[in-house]
Design a protein around this motif. Structure first.
Motif, PDB file in Angstrom:
ATOM      1  N   ARG A 151      21.385  55.328  32.814  1.00  0.00           N
ATOM      2  CA  ARG A 151      20.416  56.411  32.839  1.00  0.00           C
ATOM      3  C   ARG A 151      21.124  57.672  33.328  1.00  0.00           C
ATOM      4  O   ARG A 151      22.138  57.608  34.015  1.00  0.00           O
ATOM      5  CB  ARG A 151      19.258  56.091  33.779  1.00  0.00           C
ATOM      6  N   ALA A 152      20.519  58.816  33.010  1.00  0.00           N
ATOM      7  CA  ALA A 152      21.125  60.084  33.410  1.00  0.00           C
ATOM      8  C   ALA A 152      21.150  60.214  34.928  1.00  0.00           C
ATOM      9  O   ALA A 152      22.066  60.788  35.489  1.00  0.00           O
ATOM     10  CB  ALA A 152      20.358  61.238  32.800  1.00  0.00           C
ATOM     11  N   GLU A 153      20.135  59.711  35.593  1.00  0.00           N
ATOM     12  CA  GLU A 153      20.043  59.780  37.030  1.00  0.00           C
ATOM     13  C   GLU A 153      20.927  58.691  37.631  1.00  0.00           C
ATOM     14  O   GLU A 153      20.550  57.524  37.653  1.00  0.00           O
ATOM     15  CB  GLU A 153      18.585  59.605  37.469  1.00  0.00           C
ATOM     16  N   LEU A 154      22.078  59.073  38.124  1.00  0.00           N
ATOM     17  CA  LEU A 154      23.029  58.079  38.603  1.00  0.00           C
ATOM     18  C   LEU A 154      22.924  57.836  40.094  1.00  0.00           C
ATOM     19  O   LEU A 154      23.572  56.929  40.627  1.00  0.00           O
ATOM     20  CB  LEU A 154      24.453  58.505  38.242  1.00  0.00           C
ATOM     21  N   ASP A 155      22.106  58.639  40.770  1.00  0.00           N
ATOM     22  CA  ASP A 155      21.907  58.368  42.189  1.00  0.00           C
ATOM     23  C   ASP A 155      21.028  57.140  42.388  1.00  0.00           C
ATOM     24  O   ASP A 155      20.964  56.597  43.492  1.00  0.00           O
ATOM     25  CB  ASP A 155      21.249  59.577  42.875  1.00  0.00           C
TER      26      ASP A 155
END
Lengths: 275, 987
Positions: A151-155
Motif C-alpha cells: 500500500r502507499a501508506e508504508l507507516d
C-alpha cells in the motif's frame, strides 16, 4: 432499498423458467458467476464461483456509511485491476492491484479525504468437477491474500486474506447456485499498535440466466466475528451480462440488513474480458 | 510476450516498486517507552542542573512549586528546577476534559499559572476526547522524569491513546508526545491536538498570522474546518504584571495546525483520514516563562525548538528602548503593559502579520525574537492601549530609542468627610471630558477586548483596569493615564452619593491631585442586608481579577454579603479578607457555580446533546488541596442528580440557585437550564415526566430531587435588563403553576469592567444587621422568599391591616382580611432615576404609578430625595381580577422597561427595536441566519445629555438600567390554602 431487492429477487425466481438458452456445461459461461460485491477493505471477502476462470477484470467499487445519530459518515470508492490464469484444468492463480482508493470520512463538522493506491493481492484456487443428484457440481477452494507493504501508506503494515471452500451447482439449465464458506483475516501494524480481525462468512447466491447474454444474481451472506459478534446478514443483488465477444460487465450491490455492520450499502461495477 | 508473462512481470514490477523497508516504528503504546521519548533531538544545558521531581503535589519540595495554580494535593507535579508542570489525577478532570491526565498548570518555578488546562483531542465530539485510565510516574533521575497517561478515546474503546509528559535537566519546557492508534474498524477524520482552554479573560492567544496577533477570527464550531490554519508556534499571554508567556512548538512536524480563539486554541497535527490500524503521533514542547513581560521569551524558546529540530534559521532579535522626554532627557519607560507594549510585524496595513510581542523592562529596554521573514519588518509601540509610535526595523534589528509621550498622573483621595477615620472603599471612574480626548485615549489590548477610554489597563485584570481604579480608604491612589481632559467620578455603590470632578486637565509628565467626597445614604432600611450571590474571582477559569482587588470591590460596592461562586471551584476569600482587615465590612460564604462543559443531555426534538447550564450552591467550605476545593465533578448529570450530589455539602439550609435561566449558549455550551431544555412558559408543566421538554422538570434522575427543585431563581443578572426581561417571564410562569421560589438579582461579575459587582444585588430581609450576621438565618430568609433584587433601586412591601402590624415579603401564603392593604416604598440614591412602579400578577403587568406620581430629587449629586414612592393600596385593588381566585403579586420599580418582543414564539422576549422604527418585527433581526434577536440594553446617554434618564448611573456603570423587583406574595384569597392560578403569568 431492501424491499426493492426482495422484489427483484422474487422477479428473478419467477421468470427463471422462461430464461434463454441453456449453457453447455456448468462452467462454460462466466456470465453465470456471482457479482463480487465486497464489504471489507482490500476486497479480501470477494465472492466468486467454484469455476476456474482466465480473465482480465477492471472494477469500480464503493460503499457508503451514514450514521447520523453518531454524526459520522464515510464514503469510499476504488478502481482495481485483476487478472486470472488457469494453469491447467482445475487450477487458477491471479493477482489484483488497486490502482486508486479514495476514502472520505466526516465526523461532525470535520472531514478528510484520502487518495491512495494499493494493495496488491494474489490468489490461488483449485476445483474439480463432480455430480450431485445428477447435477453438475464444481467444488474447490480459494486462498487469497494481500501482500504486506504494498500500500502507499508504508507507516502502516497491512495484510489480509481469505481461505474459502467453494461450490457451484447447476440446479437447472438456467439456474446456477453458488456457495461459499470462508475464513477472513486481517491485520494492521503501525507505530502505536497492532490490530487483528477475523471472521467467518457463509454465502449463498443464485444466478438465473434470463437471456443468452444476461444473468441476474442474488444472494445472502452471513458473517460473524469481525466486530466480535454477528457482523451482518447482507442481501446481494446484481446483473452479469455479456457485452460483445469475450467482454462482459457485472454490477451489483450489497446491503447489510442486520448485525453490527455499520456500512449501509456497497456496490461494484466490473468490466471483464475472458481469455 | 504472452498475456500471462506480461501480467506476471507487471505484478512483480509493481510489487517491487512498492515494497520498501517500511517497517512500522516503535512507540510507547507498543511498550517501548524507554526507547521512544518526546522531542528526543532537543538538547539543553545549564549549570548546575536542577533537581528532578515527579510525584504528588503534596509531596513536592516547596522550591519546585508554582506560586499559584490549580493543582490539588493528589495531582502530579513534575519539575526540573527550571519549569514545573502539574498533571491532574485521573479522577480529577478539569474543564472540557473527560478525565485527568491533562496539563493543568505550567510555569517557571515559583511563577503564577494562568492556564486553565491543556487536554488532548482527536476530533470535535465528546467521543473524540482523549480519556485516560492510568497514570504512570517514571523517575529516571538524573536523566529524566515523566508522567505517562494511557487510555482510549472517550466513547471509542478500540482507539488506544497515550500522552507522555517528560522533563529533562535544564529543559525550558515540558516535552509532550501523544500517540493514537486506530484499532476501530472504520476510517475517521482525526487530528491529535492540544486544546488549550484560555477562559476568555486570562491568557490571550497570540497568532502570527496576517491580520491576527491577539485578535483571531471568531470561533464558529459549524465552520471549524474552514478556520484551520498552520502556525509555526502557538503562543499566549495573560496581560498582567505576573502573567507568564506560554508557547508551544512541534518537534516532529513543520507546523501546528488548528485554530486560535479567545476561549480555546486547538493546535496539533493536520486533519487527516486515519484508517484502521494507522497511528498518529504528535510531539511538542510546551514552555512558560517570564512574568509580565509578554510572550516574547516563551516564543523565543519555541523558535529555538524549530531551529534545533526543523532546521529553521536563527531568529532575528529586534531590540530597542522606549523612552519619554523628561526635561530634555530621554528616560526609559516600561515595566508594565499599560505604559509600553511593543509588537513587531511583517508587512503593512490590515494584513500585516504580528510576529512578536514584548513588554519593555522598567528601564524601557526591550528584546523580542521573531522568525526570519522576507517581508519588511516594522515595530509598533502602544501606550495605554493606543499605538503611539511605529517605524521600520533595520536589518540588524536594533531600532534604538523610540520616543513616546509621557503619561500624566492622577492622585485621588475619596472620603466621606471623616479624614481622621477613613472608611470608604470606592471606585474611581475616569471618562473623557470631550470628543477629542475620547478619540485620543480610546484604547484596547492590541485590538482584543472592548475599547476603553481612557485605557488605564487590561480590562480583566487588576486595577487600574479599563477606566476604573480602586481607591482604598487609608491613602492616596496614584495612577498613570494619557494626557487629556477628563471627568472623574467616585462611587462607593448605590447607597452612597456620586461624586464628580469635571474637566480635569492632565498634561504629559505632570501630576494632579483630587479629593472627592461621597456620603452614605439611607437607601436600604434596617433589617435588610444587601448581597451579591453570584461572584467570580481568579479561581474561575474565566476570571483574572486578583483576590485583593476582588475583595476590595465587595466593599467599594457596599455589598454586605457575598456568595463566592467560582466556576467549579470553592473559595471563600477568608485569607484575603483577613489580610485586608475587612472582616467587619463584608461576609463571604463559600460557594460554587457548577458549570457543565461536556455536552451530553438529550432533549426532545434536539439534534445535538446539551449541558444543563449553571447553578450556584452555597454555603460550602473550601478544602485546601482538594480537587475543586472540595466540590464534586459535576458533568454528565441532570440538575436533580446534581442537587443530590451537593445537598450533603451545602446542608439542609443551603441554596440551590438556578442562574440566568435563559442566557444564550457560549461555544455550544448552554448557560441557562430552562433554555437548554426549551421550556415553554405558556405550557403547563405536567405532573410527571411525560417525555416532553416541560416534563423534564419533573424528572428525578438519581431517584432523589427533581430537576425543578431549585430553591431560588436568578431573575436579575447584571446591571442591565436583558436577562431580567427573559428570566422574569419564566419565574412568573413557575409561580403561577405552583412552583414559587425566591427571586434574586446578582452581578455575575468576573472582574472590574464587565458586569460590576453589586450591580445588580439582592436585598434580604433578615431582620438583623451585618454585625449579627448568621449564615443559616440569612439563607433561611432567602429560601423563605424574603428577598428583592435590583440594579440601584430598593423596594419594600408589607401586607396587612391598614393600621398595622403588617408582614413583609415571604413565600408563606397570605390570607388577606377585609380592609387589608399593601404598603409599598421605593427608595434609590438621587443619582439613580426612578419613574415607574409596577405590579405583576398572574394576569400580567400593570403600572401603579409613573412620572410625576413619583418623587424626583432636585440634585442628583445630593443626599435628598431617597424615597421616591410611598403608597398604601387595598389588596383587592392591587390584584387584577376581583373575586375569590388565589393569585400572587410582585412589585417592580425603576424606569419604564424597554420594549422587547418574542419573535420566535417560544414565550420569552428575544428582540428589541434594533432599527429604531418603533416597531419590533423581522426587520429588527440582525443576523440573517437567525429568526430573532438581538436583545440589547439601551444605549447610555451621551456626554451632553445630563438631564437624560440613566445619565449619572451610566457614568459609573455602563449600560446600567434602574430596576427592582420583589419576591412574590402568594395571596390566599379564600383562606383555604393557596392554589396556583395556572400559566399565563406576566407579559
Amino acid at each position: 432499498m431492501r424491499r426493492g431487492l426482495a422484489v427483484v429477487t422474487a422477479l428473478v425466481i419467477c421468470t427463471a423458467a422462461h430464461a434463454g438458452e441453456a449453457r453447455a456445461d456448468l462452467c462454460s459461461d462466466s456470465v453465470d458467476d456471482p457479482v463480487p460485491v465486497t464489504l471489507r477493505d482490500g476486497a479480501i471477502d470477494a465472492l466468486r464461483s467454484a469455476c476456474m476462470r482466465s480473465d482480465l477484470d477492471v472494477r469500480l467499487g464503493g460503499y457508503a456509511l451514514i450514521d447520523t445519530p453518531d454524526f459520522y459518515g464515510t464514503l469510499g470508492g476504488e478502481l482495481a485491476v485483476g487478472i486470472r490464469f488457469v494453469e491447467h484444468a482445475g487450477f487458477e492463480w491471479g493477482a489484483t492491484i488497486r490502482l486508486l482508493d479514495v476514502t472520505f470520512a466526516q465526523t461532525a463538522v470535520l472531514s478528510a479525504t484520502d487518495t491512495t493506491y494499493g494493495p496488491i493481492s494474489v490468489h490461488a484456487a483449485a476445483s474439480r468437477a463432480a455430480r450431485l443428484g445428477g447435477r453438475e457440481l464444481q467444488w474447490g477452494g480459494l486462498i487469497r491474500g494481500e501482500l504486506p507493504f504494498t500500500r502507499a501508506e508504508l507507516d502502516t503494515s497491512t495484510a489480509g486474506g481469505q481461505l474459502a471452500g467453494l461450490a457451484s451447482l447447476e440446479a437447472s439449465r438456467t439456474l446456477v447456485l453458488h456457495g461459499r464458506v470462508a475464513l477472513l483475516g486481517w491485520y494492521a501494524s503501525s507505530a502505536a499498535g497492532r490490530d487483528t480481525r477475523g471472521a467467518v462468512a457463509v454465502t449463498a447466491d443464485a444466478s438465473v440466466r434470463m437471456l443468452a447474454w444476461l444473468s441476474l444474481t442474488g444472494g445472502a451472506e452471513v458473517q460473524a466475528g469481525w466486530y466480535g459478534g454477528l457482523d451482518h446478514v447482507a442481501a446481494r443483488a446484481g446483473a452479469h451480462w455479456r457485452v460483445f465477444g469475450p467482454w462482459r460487465v457485472d454490477a451489483g450491490l450489497a446491503v447489510p440488513v442486520v448485525g453490527d455492520e455499520r456500512t449501509d450499502v456497497a456496490f461494484t461495477l466490473g468490466l471483464r474480458r475472458d481469455r | 510476450m504472452s498475456w500471462k508473462r506480461a501480467s506476471v512481470a507487471a505484478a512483480v514490477t509493481a510489487a517491487v516498486g512498492m515494497i520498501q523497508l517500511g517497517c512500522p516504528g516503535e512507540s510507547c503504546l507498543r511498550g517501548a517507552c524507554e526507547e521512544v521519548r518526546a522531542c528526543d533531538g532537543l538538547e539543553y544545558t545549564c549549570e548546575p542542573a536542577g533537581t528532578l521531581y515527579v510525584g504528588p503535589v503534596a509531596g513536592a519540595p516547596a522550591e519546585l512549586r508554582l506560586a499559584r495554580g490549580e493543582g490539588a494535593d493528589d495531582d502530579i507535579l513534575v519539575s526540573n528546577g527550571v519549569v514545573t508542570a502539574v498533571i491532574d489525577a485521573i479522577a480529577a478532570p478539569h474543564g472540557l476534559a473527560p478525565t485527568g491526565g491533562t496539563l493543568l498548570d505550567l510555569g517557571a518555578v515559583g511563577a503564577e499559572d494562568d492556564l486553565v488546562n491543556v487536554y488532548q483531542i482527536a476530533g470535535i465530539l465528546p467521543d473524540d476526547a482523549l480519556a485516560y485510565e492510568t497514570l504512570e510516574l517514571v523517575d529516571r533521575a538524573p536523566d529524566y522524569v515523566a508522567v505517562i497517561a494511557r487510555g482510549r478515546l472517550d466513547g471509542r474503546d478500540e482507539v488506544d491513546v497515550l500522552t507522555r509528559y517528560e522533563l529533562r535537566p535544564c529543559d525550558p519546557g515540558v516535552r509532550v508526545r501523544t500517540e493514537l492508534f486506530n484499532g476501530s474498524p472504520e476510517a475517521h477524520a482525526w487530528v491529535v491536538a492540544d486544546v488549550s482552554q484560555w477562559g476568555t479573560r486570562k491568557a490571550v492567544p497570540f497568532a502570527s498570522r496576517p491580520g491576527q496577533g491577539y485578535v483571531q477570527p471568531e470561533l464558529d464550531l459549524l465552520e471549524l474546518q474552514s478556520l484551520y490554519d498552520s502556525y509555526d508556534v502557538g503562543a499566549a499571554w495573560a496581560p498582567s504584571p505576573t502573567g507568564q508567556g506560554y508557547a508551544v512548538a512541534a518537534c516532529n512536524q513543520g507546523a501546528l495546525d488548528g485554530i486560535n480563539d479567545l476561549q480555546i486554541s486547538a493546535l496539533g497535527t493536520s486533519l487527516e483520514l486515519v484508517r484502521p490500524g494507522e497511528s498518529v503521533v504528535l510531539e511538542r514542547l510546551w514552555t512558560a516563562t517570564g512574568a509580565g513581560e509578554g510572550p516574547a521569551d516563551a516564543v523565543e524558546t519555541a523558535l529555538g525548538v524549530r531551529q534545533q529540530l526543523l532546521g529553521d534559521a536563527a531568529p532575528l532579535i529586534v531590540a530597542g528602548r522606549v523612552v519619554v522626554d523628561d526635561a530634555g532627557t530621554a528616560v526609559g519607560l516600561g515595566g508594565d503593559v499599560r505604559r509600553a507594549s511593543v509588537v513587531v510585524l511583517a508587512g503593512d496595513g490590515d494584513g500585516a502579520t504580528p510576529l512578536g510581542h514584548v513588554i519593555p523592562a522598567a528601564d524601557g529596554t526591550f528584546r523580542v525574537a521573531v522568525p526570519p521573514n522576507t517581508e519588511a519588518l516594522r515595530y509598533e509601540v502602544s501606550s495605554f492601549g493606543r499605538v503611539v509610535a511605529s517605524g521600520a526595523v533595520p536589518a540588524e534589528g536594533n531600532v534604538g530609542d523610540v520616543m513616546i509621550e509621557a503619561p500624566g498622573r492622577l492622585t485621588v483621595t475619596v472620603s466621606d468627610g471623616d479624614m481622621k477615620n477613613p472608611r470608604v472603599f470606592s471606585q474611581v471612574v475616569v471618562l473623557p471630558a470631550d470628543d477629542a480626548t475620547d478619540a485620543a485615549v480610546r484604547g484596547t489590548f492590541h485590538g482584543r477586548f472592548d475599547a476603553c477610554a481612557p485605557w488605564l489597563g487590561p480590562p480583566h485584570g487588576g486595577a487600574p483596569a479599563c477606566n476604573r481604579v480602586l481607591v482604598p480608604p487609608e491613602g492616596l491612589e496614584t495612577f498613570e493615564l494619557p494626557a487629556g481632559r477628563y471627568d472623574v467620578y467616585a462611587t462607593a455603590g448605590p447607597e452612597f452619593t456620586l461624586a464628580q470632578r469635571l474637566d480635569v486637565e492632565v498634561a504629559p509628565g505632570e501630576e494632579q491631585g483630587l479629593i472627592l467626597f461621597v456620603q452614605p445614604l439611607d437607601v436600604v432600611p434596617d433589617g435588610w442586608l444587601t448581597a451579591d450571590l453570584h461572584v467570580h474571582g481568579r479561581a474561575s477559569f474565566d476570571s483574572a481579577i486578583p483576590d485583593e482587588d476582588r475583595v476590595q470591590t465587595f466593599v467599594s460596592a457596599g455589598v454586605d454579603v457575598i456568595a463566592a461562586t467560582d466556576h467549579d471551584f470553592v473559595v471563600d476569600y477568608a485569607a484575603t479578607i483577613a489580610a485586608l482587615g475587612l472582616g467587619d465590612r463584608v461576609r463571604v460564604m463559600g460557594g460554587i457555580e457548577t458549570t457543565q462543559l461536556i455536552p451530553w443531555m438529550d432533549v426532545p426534538d434536539e439534534d445535538f446533546p446539551k449541558v444543563i447550564g449553571h447553578f450556584n450552591f452555597w454555603p460550602l467550605v473550601p478544602v485546601p488541596g482538594a480537587f475543586r476545593g472540595g466540590a464534586p465533578w459535576d458533568e454528565l448529570v441532570e440538575p436533580g442528580a446534581l442537587y443530590d450530589l451537593m445537598d450533603p455539602l451545602i446542608g439542609g439550609e443551603g441554596i440551590r440557585l438556578m442562574n440566568h435561566p435563559w442566557d444564550e449558549s457560549q461555544s455550544g455550551r448552554d448557560l441557562g437550564y430552562l433554555r437548554a431544555i426549551g421550556y415553554d412558559p405558556r405550557v403547563p408543566i405536567p405532573d410527571a415526566d411525560d417525555g416532553s421538554r416541560n416534563g423534564m422538570l419533573q424528572r428525578a434522575p438519581a431517584g432523589g430531587r427533581k430537576n425543578l427543585e431549585w430553591n431560588a431563581l436568578e431573575v436579575g443578572n447584571g446591571a442591565g435588563v436583558q436577562e431580567l426581561m427573559k428570566a422574569r417571564v419564566l419565574w412568573w410562569s413557575l409561580i403561577s403553576q405552583g412552583y414559587p421560589v425566591a427571586g434574586v438579582a446578582n452581578s455575575d461579575s468576573h472582574g472590574l469592567t464587565d458586569q460590576h459587582l453589586g450591580w445588580a444585588r439582592t436585598y434580604v430581609a433578615t431582620g438583623g444587621d451585618l454585625a449579627g450576621f448568621d449564615e443559616d438565618a440569612f439563607n433561611a430568609a432567602v429560601r423563605a422568599g424574603k428577598t428583592g433584587g435590583g440594579s440601584g433601586v430598593f423596594v419594600s412591601v408589607e401586607v396587612g391591616p391598614a393600621a398595622g402590624p403588617r408582614r413583609g415579603l415571604g413565600l408563606e401564603p397570605y390570607a388577606p382580611a377585609a380592609g387589608d392593604v399593601v404598603a409599598i416604598e421605593v427608595r434609590a440614591a438621587p443619582w439613580i432615576d426612578v419613574s415607574e412602579v409596577r405590579v405583576v400578577t398572574s394576569a400580567g403587568v400593570r403600572v401603579l404609578a409613573s412620572g410625576g406620581e413619583l418623587s424626583q430629587p432636585a440634585d442628583p449629586l445630593g443626599t435628598d430625595g431617597i424615597v421616591r414612592y410611598q403608597a398604601t393600596i387595598p389588596v383587592e385593588d392591587l390584584l387584577d381580577a376581583p373575586g375569590t381566585g388565589d393569585d400572587w403579586f410582585s412589585i417592580e420599580a425603576g424606569l419604564p422597561l424597554p420594549a422587547y418582543a418574542d419573535l420566535d414564539d417560544d414565550g420569552v422576549p428575544d428582540t428589541g427595536d434594533n432599527n429604531g422604527d418603533g416597531v419590533i418585527d423581522a426587520r429588527d433581526v440582525e443576523d440573517p441566519d437567525d429568526d430573532a434577536g438581538p436583545m440589547n440594553d439601551p444605549e447610555p446617554p451621551g456626554l451632553d445629555e445630563v438631564d437624560a434618564p440613566r445619565f449619572w448611573m451610566t457614568r459609573v456603570v455602563p449600560y446600567a438600567f434602574p430596576y427592582a423587583f420583589t419576591s412574590p406574595i402568594l395571596v390566599d384569597r379564600d383562606g383555604g390554602g393557596w392554589t396556583a392560578p395556572g400559566v399565563g403569568g406576566g407579559a
